[in-house]
Design a protein around this motif. Sequence first.
Motif, PDB file in Angstrom:
ATOM      1  N   LYS A   1     -22.556  11.034   7.076  1.00  0.00           N
ATOM      2  CA  LYS A   1     -23.863  10.588   7.557  1.00  0.00           C
ATOM      3  C   LYS A   1     -23.886  10.537   9.091  1.00  0.00           C
ATOM      4  O   LYS A   1     -24.842  10.993   9.716  1.00  0.00           O
TER       5      LYS A   1
ATOM      6  N   GLN B   1     -33.324  12.156   6.851  1.00  0.00           N
ATOM      7  CA  GLN B   1     -31.922  11.834   6.622  1.00  0.00           C
ATOM      8  C   GLN B   1     -31.851  10.831   5.475  1.00  0.00           C
ATOM      9  O   GLN B   1     -32.306   9.692   5.619  1.00  0.00           O
TER      10      GLN B   1
ATOM     11  N   GLY C   1     -28.946   9.939   4.060  1.00  0.00           N
ATOM     12  CA  GLY C   1     -27.752   9.124   4.294  1.00  0.00           C
ATOM     13  C   GLY C   1     -26.691   9.300   3.237  1.00  0.00           C
ATOM     14  O   GLY C   1     -26.769  10.167   2.367  1.00  0.00           O
ATOM     15  N   PHE C   2     -25.689   8.421   3.320  1.00  0.00           N
ATOM     16  CA  PHE C   2     -24.559   8.475   2.391  1.00  0.00           C
ATOM     17  C   PHE C   2     -24.869   7.672   1.140  1.00  0.00           C
ATOM     18  O   PHE C   2     -25.480   6.612   1.210  1.00  0.00           O
TER      19      PHE C   2
ATOM     20  N   ALA D   1     -32.456   6.956   4.910  1.00  0.00           N
ATOM     21  CA  ALA D   1     -31.441   6.131   5.569  1.00  0.00           C
ATOM     22  C   ALA D   1     -32.054   4.987   6.366  1.00  0.00           C
ATOM     23  O   ALA D   1     -31.381   3.991   6.641  1.00  0.00           O
TER      24      ALA D   1
END
Lengths: 302, 408
Positions: free
Chosen positions: A111, A137, A139-140, A163
């Motif tokens: 990320k 984004q 994210g993780f 995110a």
Amino acid sequence: MHERHEQLPTGLRGFLIRMGRIDRRWIYLAVAISISVPMLAGLRFPEVPGRMATATFDAIETVPAGSRVLISYDFDPASAAELEPMANAMLHHCASKGHRIVLMALWPLGKQLADDAVRDILLEFHPEKVEGVDYVQLGFKTGNEGVIKLMSTAVAEAYSADAKGTPLAGLPIMEGVRTVGDFDLVVSVSGGTPGSKEWVQYADGAMPEAFTFVTGTTGVQASQLLPYYPKQMEGMLIAIKGAAEYEMLVTSKYPVDHADDRLSLGRKRMGPQFVAHLLIIGLIVLGNAAMIAGRGVKGGRR
Amino acid sequence: MNTRDANTQVSKKNDTLIWISLLVFGIVGIAVGKFFKPAPMAEAYVAVTTHARVLAEVVGSEVAAVDGKPATPATRVWVESDDPQLRAGTLRIVEGVEPIVWDERSKLGAKNARDAMAAAGVKAEELSQPINPTGLSKEEFEKRESARLAELTELEKTRIVPSLRDSLGIWFAALLTLGILSFLVRDNPFYKIAESILIGVSAAYWMLVAYWSTLVPDLFAKLAPDLVRATMLPSLQVSEHPSRDFVLALIPLSLALMLLWRLAPRGGWIAVWPLAVVIGTFAGMRLTASIEADFMAQIAATMQPVVVLKSDPVLGDVGLGDVASNTPSVSLDIGGTLLAIFGVVGVVTVLVYFFFSLEQKGVVGKTARVGVWYLMITFGAAFGLTVMGRITLLAERFSFLFYDWLGL
């Protein structure tokens, strides 16, 4: 008496036997010099794009502008040296082509690397891109291959928000995305597990018709992934060589005005690579010759 | 002289020579590099952008007191200090109200910082001056910048400043890199320190990742969402099914507690049950995925025509095909055919090699021998790719040492 004090044959055979017994630290030093000198000298070679780099380029290029592309940053700084150049080039390629880019990461540090790429590549070379519309984004997400499996049935099950906490339902870029098959193209830049293999196993296996996939991978795991090409993967970039070839294709078609090396890192690292490979090949030949020359000599390699 | 003494002498001589070579190579390299490109070591910069919001009022929105009706003050809004409406005159800054000012810092590579400074015509000693991040020419930038600054006084400037924190980080990373590389000469305390730091940091990092990415959002947030929202995750979304989430979260919580039972003096068998769930789940997931992707799909991918034909494009009246029917002609693709045959032979011979129910002699043995050659070529390719990967990692570290640390 130590074996080194014994009488060795003279001439080439004696030289080869001595080379076979060389302290390995001299080899480390030779490798260090073979990398650092070309690097400091700025040695570069022209790259001729191979079949796989061209296939990867074509896969991203042939998807119509405005398509949704999912790029998964499945690596961390340990393999960034190999993968960051191709990830940068892929991001620039997708943005230049006009694709809408959805970023995610199956590795925690992926990320941060994706955030850096957004700042240094996407917004630097394409400042007109709008978050939530042109890119987002996600994210993780923890869960390794479980995340891919979830996304194969419902993306919202894996990611309910981006995110920054904005619900996916409120993002124009995610409109109409139900499963991972709703992305026009999926890209995984993969440094190991979970990565390319899991994308093929869990997403391509679940929806082979709807899932279009390309990957960039490290040299170490490339031999495991090669069987998937070209049936289960449309394209594949292998290590720094693949990155260098792909960079050349991308920057030829979509040149950047900025005089920096963020989109030529792969080509820059191929100069030292070339010299180090020559050295290693030479050492392998020398080692074998030393082994043959040492046959029958006490202390020689057998 | 006995063998041990001779060995020790040879080893010491080698050590001395290697250290001298490293020093000579390092000193000469740095001296040459510095001669051609003098730059400080561990140079690090941050781009600091000062943002400002000012309180403004809409011009003409105030209403004066008329016929006993009280006056209405002008509508007030907080806007960016370079809001176009301020220049256009539709908004005016409210006097006596301090603007809200904050700095945004973003890391900048030394090379990019130097390039930006050079583009802006700014010398290193004038780092507090605004630099040109826009790509405009120097004259255009200065013209625009002076006009903008005249209006905005000292607000909203982007400037590049040296970052001591990042410089220290570069020094630390460089020393750790050298510590790890020093193992190639011999095991030593610097290597041990670097190794211990790596292991400690990794363990702590993964513990935090597990806590914040798994335990908090997937367990605590389901069990006590209000508490988590108030103490840990203010942006936690409100669930549509909180009761269902709570009940479902009890399952992993129970399994986790059962797993921890292993630490109890008695009843260790309880920990076997959650392990069984984990193993069963993963076995089920992986089995179906492997059968689909690695077995069925691979068999299908192998079943390709051995004779490969290619279509030649229709080339108008000089084409090789049937122009009238617009059908392209077909010819033998020799390269593709050879590749297909090579593939089939490879698959068959390698499978024969791994077929252990028959003794590998005679025809079976010779076929298996061919399979061994295929395997050797595969291992060679894998070795070559691994070497390429490792050389790249080393090149990246050298790049960091030479450019980021030494400033060559």
